[in-house]
Motif scaffolding. Sequence first.
Motif, PDB file in Angstrom:
ATOM      1  N   THR A 168      30.081  51.537  46.635  1.00 18.79           N
ATOM      2  CA  THR A 168      30.658  50.564  47.538  1.00 18.79           C
ATOM      3  C   THR A 168      31.973  51.305  48.001  1.00 18.79           C
ATOM      4  N   TYR A 169      32.428  51.153  49.439  1.00 16.03           N
ATOM      5  CA  TYR A 169      33.452  51.506  50.021  1.00 16.03           C
ATOM      6  C   TYR A 169      34.619  50.769  49.772  1.00 16.03           C
ATOM      7  N   LEU A 170      34.362  49.526  48.895  1.00 17.35           N
ATOM      8  CA  LEU A 170      35.604  48.894  48.586  1.00 17.35           C
ATOM      9  C   LEU A 170      36.647  49.863  47.971  1.00 17.35           C
ATOM     10  N   PRO A 171      37.943  49.761  48.225  1.00 18.29           N
ATOM     11  CA  PRO A 171      38.833  50.518  47.416  1.00 18.29           C
ATOM     12  C   PRO A 171      39.075  50.069  45.972  1.00 18.29           C
ATOM     13  N   LEU A 172      39.470  50.830  45.204  1.00 19.09           N
ATOM     14  CA  LEU A 172      39.577  50.412  43.892  1.00 19.09           C
ATOM     15  C   LEU A 172      40.655  49.307  43.653  1.00 19.09           C
ATOM     16  N   THR A 173      41.747  49.479  44.448  1.00 15.56           N
ATOM     17  CA  THR A 173      42.651  48.483  44.135  1.00 15.56           C
ATOM     18  C   THR A 173      42.265  47.247  44.478  1.00 15.56           C
ATOM     19  N   GLN A 174      41.337  46.981  45.472  1.00 16.69           N
ATOM     20  CA  GLN A 174      40.803  45.702  45.724  1.00 16.69           C
ATOM     21  C   GLN A 174      39.717  45.236  44.780  1.00 16.69           C
ATOM     22  N   LEU A 175      39.011  46.275  44.124  1.00 17.56           N
ATOM     23  CA  LEU A 175      38.090  45.698  43.072  1.00 17.56           C
ATOM     24  C   LEU A 175      38.732  45.338  41.974  1.00 17.56           C
ATOM     25  N   GLU A 176      39.746  46.075  41.539  1.00 21.14           N
ATOM     26  CA  GLU A 176      40.834  45.526  40.441  1.00 21.14           C
ATOM     27  C   GLU A 176      41.327  44.186  40.793  1.00 21.14           C
ATOM     28  N   SER A 177      41.380  43.908  41.824  1.00 24.53           N
ATOM     29  CA  SER A 177      41.954  42.382  42.301  1.00 24.53           C
ATOM     30  C   SER A 177      40.651  41.462  42.075  1.00 24.53           C
ATOM     31  N   VAL A 178      39.508  41.908  42.585  1.00 24.27           N
ATOM     32  CA  VAL A 178      38.453  40.851  42.554  1.00 24.27           C
ATOM     33  C   VAL A 178      37.894  40.619  41.073  1.00 24.27           C
ATOM     34  N   LEU A 179      38.018  41.870  40.077  1.00 24.65           N
ATOM     35  CA  LEU A 179      37.620  41.805  38.739  1.00 24.65           C
ATOM     36  C   LEU A 179      38.516  41.023  38.023  1.00 24.65           C
ATOM     37  N   GLY A 180      39.760  40.610  38.312  1.00 23.97           N
ATOM     38  CA  GLY A 180      40.663  39.733  37.791  1.00 23.97           C
ATOM     39  C   GLY A 180      41.288  39.814  36.382  1.00 23.97           C
ATOM     40  N   GLY A 181      41.472  41.021  36.073  1.00 26.51           N
ATOM     41  CA  GLY A 181      42.222  41.691  34.961  1.00 26.51           C
ATOM     42  C   GLY A 181      41.352  41.522  33.883  1.00 26.51           C
ATOM     43  N   SER A 182      41.741  41.184  32.573  1.00 24.21           N
ATOM     44  CA  SER A 182      41.162  41.457  31.385  1.00 24.21           C
ATOM     45  C   SER A 182      39.944  40.479  31.246  1.00 24.21           C
ATOM     46  N   PRO A 183      38.816  41.076  30.961  1.00 24.20           N
ATOM     47  CA  PRO A 183      38.771  42.517  30.263  1.00 24.20           C
ATOM     48  C   PRO A 183      38.617  43.624  30.811  1.00 24.20           C
ATOM     49  N   PHE A 184      39.070  43.592  32.246  1.00 19.20           N
ATOM     50  CA  PHE A 184      39.120  45.065  32.817  1.00 19.20           C
ATOM     51  C   PHE A 184      40.346  45.592  32.729  1.00 19.20           C
ATOM     52  N   LEU A 185      40.541  47.011  32.506  1.00 24.58           N
ATOM     53  CA  LEU A 185      41.805  47.559  32.453  1.00 24.58           C
ATOM     54  C   LEU A 185      41.783  48.767  33.487  1.00 24.58           C
ATOM     55  N   ARG A 186      42.908  48.779  34.088  1.00 17.90           N
ATOM     56  CA  ARG A 186      43.079  50.197  35.279  1.00 17.90           C
ATOM     57  C   ARG A 186      43.798  51.193  34.189  1.00 17.90           C
ATOM     58  N   CYS A 187      42.834  52.107  33.752  1.00 16.19           N
ATOM     59  CA  CYS A 187      43.346  52.993  32.720  1.00 16.19           C
ATOM     60  C   CYS A 187      43.781  54.194  33.450  1.00 16.19           C
ATOM     61  N   HIS A 188      43.643  54.304  34.832  1.00 15.48           N
ATOM     62  CA  HIS A 188      43.793  55.614  35.555  1.00 15.48           C
ATOM     63  C   HIS A 188      43.676  55.239  36.806  1.00 15.48           C
ATOM     64  N   ARG A 189      44.592  55.917  37.831  1.00 16.71           N
ATOM     65  CA  ARG A 189      44.409  55.661  39.261  1.00 16.71           C
ATOM     66  C   ARG A 189      43.210  55.678  39.736  1.00 16.71           C
ATOM     67  N   CYS A 190      42.027  56.423  39.081  1.00 12.94           N
ATOM     68  CA  CYS A 190      40.747  56.617  39.831  1.00 12.94           C
ATOM     69  C   CYS A 190      39.583  55.615  38.824  1.00 12.94           C
ATOM     70  N   SER A 191      39.915  55.034  37.814  1.00 13.60           N
ATOM     71  CA  SER A 191      39.251  54.441  37.044  1.00 13.60           C
ATOM     72  C   SER A 191      39.630  52.978  36.477  1.00 13.60           C
ATOM     73  N   ILE A 192      38.577  51.997  36.327  1.00 14.43           N
ATOM     74  CA  ILE A 192      38.757  50.726  35.642  1.00 14.43           C
ATOM     75  C   ILE A 192      37.584  50.644  34.472  1.00 14.43           C
ATOM     76  N   VAL A 193      37.917  50.298  33.203  1.00 10.63           N
ATOM     77  CA  VAL A 193      37.135  50.146  32.287  1.00 10.63           C
ATOM     78  C   VAL A 193      37.042  48.812  31.953  1.00 10.63           C
ATOM     79  N   ASN A 194      35.552  48.292  31.316  1.00 12.37           N
ATOM     80  CA  ASN A 194      35.689  47.088  30.825  1.00 12.37           C
ATOM     81  C   ASN A 194      35.758  47.279  29.270  1.00 12.37           C
ATOM     82  N   MET A 195      36.818  46.624  28.864  1.00 18.76           N
ATOM     83  CA  MET A 195      37.300  46.920  27.440  1.00 18.76           C
ATOM     84  C   MET A 195      36.273  46.464  26.386  1.00 18.76           C
TER      85      MET A 195
END
Length: 243
Positions: A168-195
């Motif tokens: 998707t072309y949705l920016p990572l910052t917007q995806l981070e907001s949509v995912l809503g925090g824990s268990p999702f962790l922005r571990c790098h400026r280019c990646s988010i992991v599901n803990m």
Amino acid sequence: MVYIAVCEDEFEYQKKINHFINNYGVSNGCDFEITFFSTAEDFWESFQASYFNIIFLDIYLENGNGIEIGKGLRSLGEDCQIVFITSSRDYAIEGFELKARHYIIKPISEEKIVEALNRCLAMLTEDCKAIKILVGKLERAIRLKDIIYVEVFNKVSVIHTANEEIKTYLPLTQLESVLGGSPFLRCHRCSIVNMNCVEDFTTTDFIMKNGDRVGIPRSNSVAVRQQYLDFVFSKVRGDISAK
């Protein structure tokens, strides 16, 4: 409809469980379909993949062992809610390792069944949570529990799931907001992991359950790893859902 299996070889307990579950359904507006099994053999003969949402397993069956049934289910990739029923706490650790949602000590009471159902149904609701994102020209729903990690390549966000990669072309910052925090962790400026999908970690990487590695920046390694450890400890304490 919520499909429930009960592996219990004592008829009196079958009657009680059936009565308590049906009472819960009437009081809470839930539709349950309950199937009873007296032996492990009966259960496996009728088993259908991904059919039962909740399974009550008596650990001490006359012919079989509830823990072994639980191990069999998890080895097949079944993520159903498991509730162990027993007269002893001897298998509590094994139950935890099998991600059991609850542990009922006999004698069975309505209060214990209600508590177990509350936990299981809350988790089933959690499992259904999804995000909707634009993929190409179409909006697509993706279950949160299916997302392993997200990474960005050339302004394209790639969502890694167990079965596919969704771009998707949705920016990572917007995806981070949509995912809503824990268990999702922005571990790098280019990646988010599901803990929940982290298998292990080093000072430089998260090792995900699918075998992929997601980098941890050296400049923020200690803080990122501490956030993950705090999440794990919270799960162990029961502060958050151990999915």
